[in-house]
Design a protein around this motif. Structure first.
Motif, PDB file in Angstrom:
ATOM      1  N   GLN A   1       0.823  -0.969  -0.071  1.00  0.00           N
ATOM      2  CA  GLN A   1       0.392   0.121   0.952  1.00  0.00           C
ATOM      3  C   GLN A   1       0.790   1.150  -0.176  1.00  0.00           C
ATOM      4  O   GLN A   1       1.943   1.573   1.051  1.00  0.00           O
ATOM      5  CB  GLN A   1      -0.600  -0.311   1.408  1.00  0.00           C
ATOM      6  CG  GLN A   1      -1.399  -0.882   1.057  1.00  0.00           C
ATOM      7  CD  GLN A   1      -2.449  -1.024   2.324  1.00  0.00           C
ATOM      8  OE1 GLN A   1      -3.207  -0.032   2.961  1.00  0.00           O
ATOM      9  NE2 GLN A   1      -3.264  -1.991   2.886  1.00  0.00           N
TER      10      GLN A   1
ATOM     11  N   ILE B   1       1.306   5.808  -0.536  1.00  0.00           N
ATOM     12  CA  ILE B   1       0.325   7.278  -0.779  1.00  0.00           C
ATOM     13  C   ILE B   1       0.495   7.437  -2.222  1.00  0.00           C
ATOM     14  O   ILE B   1       1.287   7.349  -2.887  1.00  0.00           O
ATOM     15  CB  ILE B   1       1.627   7.985   0.904  1.00  0.00           C
ATOM     16  CG1 ILE B   1       3.115   8.486   0.113  1.00  0.00           C
ATOM     17  CG2 ILE B   1       1.086   7.160   2.397  1.00  0.00           C
ATOM     18  CD1 ILE B   1       3.616   9.253   1.189  1.00  0.00           C
TER      19      ILE B   1
ATOM     20  N   LYS C   1       3.026   3.459   3.176  1.00  0.00           N
ATOM     21  CA  LYS C   1       2.369   3.710   3.991  1.00  0.00           C
ATOM     22  C   LYS C   1       3.045   3.433   5.737  1.00  0.00           C
ATOM     23  O   LYS C   1       3.121   3.933   6.316  1.00  0.00           O
ATOM     24  CB  LYS C   1       0.647   3.504   4.005  1.00  0.00           C
ATOM     25  CG  LYS C   1       0.208   4.062   2.613  1.00  0.00           C
ATOM     26  CD  LYS C   1      -1.695   3.627   2.809  1.00  0.00           C
ATOM     27  CE  LYS C   1      -2.502   4.568   2.126  1.00  0.00           C
ATOM     28  NZ  LYS C   1      -3.307   4.356   2.329  1.00  0.00           N
TER      29      LYS C   1
END
Length: 325
Positions: free
Chosen positions: A23, A25, A143
């Motif tokens: 994951q 940003i 993240k």
């Protein structure tokens, strides 16, 4: 994942710090980061003959069911591992792909190897008529730093009489930490490379160094001749040892017999043919060195828990989910 470039992180530190990141940003890569990645990709392509490409600001490849099933989020940048079709493509992509992963780690980026959870976007990168896309590597500001994957301790993979050389122990432990899930490069292949580039000893022969050289010779023989009919006698002869010692050395260093190693290597080579060609299972079996399709299918199921046809169908369905509807 730290968002700042760590120019002082060496490769050993990068191997320890790097974990798979799924994951990311919503932040574009900085231009100096892009330039550093492009320079490293150019160097890898020049050395290897691959056609690796950096894809930026392209979110479509990781949209849809498969990507979300793999829990990927926010992926817009990735590295496409492309090269000319051939039996060594996956291993070559594995080596240079991991080199790029470690470079990205040094630049403060997160990465993840991906095989089947992305969707091919034909206009995002170039694949020639004699080339294929082997895999992709997601890249970006994570993240989180990612989660360490569980790997076997060195003692469970390599057995030896007496202490292992420092160069071998350090390299093997690094290989266990960094090897991607696909089989782009087997541990034995990495082992052979480590042995090839080992520092010179002091000129005094010893049993440990002689055994390492013997195993290196036998592994190299198998990897060069796996398509041919090979017997235990052939493998032992390539290392200039008897059959009993040949079996002891493979059990000591790889925890498997020479025949088991040979079959695993043949299976790994057959996977690329199942993925990228329309050859029949029988043709693939013979090309990979198996004496018959039935023995190939039996060995394949023992290692992967499914038949070659099931593997091929699952792979093709994963690339085109509509086939399963």
């Amino acid at each position: 994942m730290t968002e700042r470039q760590n120019e002082h992180m060496n490769l050993t530190e990068a191997m320890k710090e790097r974990h798979s990141v799924l994951q990311y940003i919503d932040r574009p890569l900085e231009q100096n980061i892009v330039s550093a990645l492009q320079d490293e990709i150019s160097a890898c392509n020049q050395e290897s003959g691959l056609h690796i490409q950096l894809v930026l600001d392209e979110p479509k490849a990781f949209e849809g069911f498969l990507a979300h099933y793999g829990t990927f989020r926010g992926v817009t940048d990735y590295i496409a591992l492309v090269g000319k079709k051939g039996p060594d493509l996956e291993e070559t992509c594995g080596y240079y792909g991991e080199r790029l992963v470690l470079k990205a780690q040094q630049l403060g980026l997160g990465t993840c190897w991906v095989a089947l959870t992305y969707r091919k976007v034909t206009d995002a990168f170039t694949v020639g008529s004699d080339e294929k896309l082997c895999a992709v590597i997601t890249v970006g500001y994570g993240k989180t730093p990612g989660t360490p994957h569980r790997s076997k301790p060195l003692s469970a993979v390599v057995k030896a009489e007496g202490p292992l050389p420092d160069w071998f122990q350090a390299g093997a432990e690094a290989a266990l930490r960094t090897a991607p899930l696909h089989a782009l490069a087997s541990f034995a292949k990495i082992w052979a490379i480590l042995s090839e580039h080992a520092p010179e000893d002091d000129g005094r022969p010893n049993r440990q160094s002689q055994n390492l050289q013997t195993v290196k010779n036998m592994v190299g023989f198998i990897q060069k001749n796996y398509r041919n009919k090979l017997s235990l006698s052939d493998i032992a002869f390539s290392g200039a040892v008897g059959q009993s010692k040949c079996c002891r050395l493979f059990a000591r260093y790889f925890s498997q017999s020479p025949t088991e190693y040979l079959n695993r290597y043949r299976i790994s080579k057959s996977l690329d043919l199942l993925r990228s060609t329309d050859l029949s299972v029988t043709e693939i079996a013979l090309s990979a060195g198996f004496g018959s399709a039935s023995y190939y299918a039996e060995t394949f199921r023992q290692h992967l828990g499914k038949s070659p046809r099931e593997f091929r169908n699952e792979f093709r369905n994963s690339l085109n989910p509509a086939r399963t509807k």
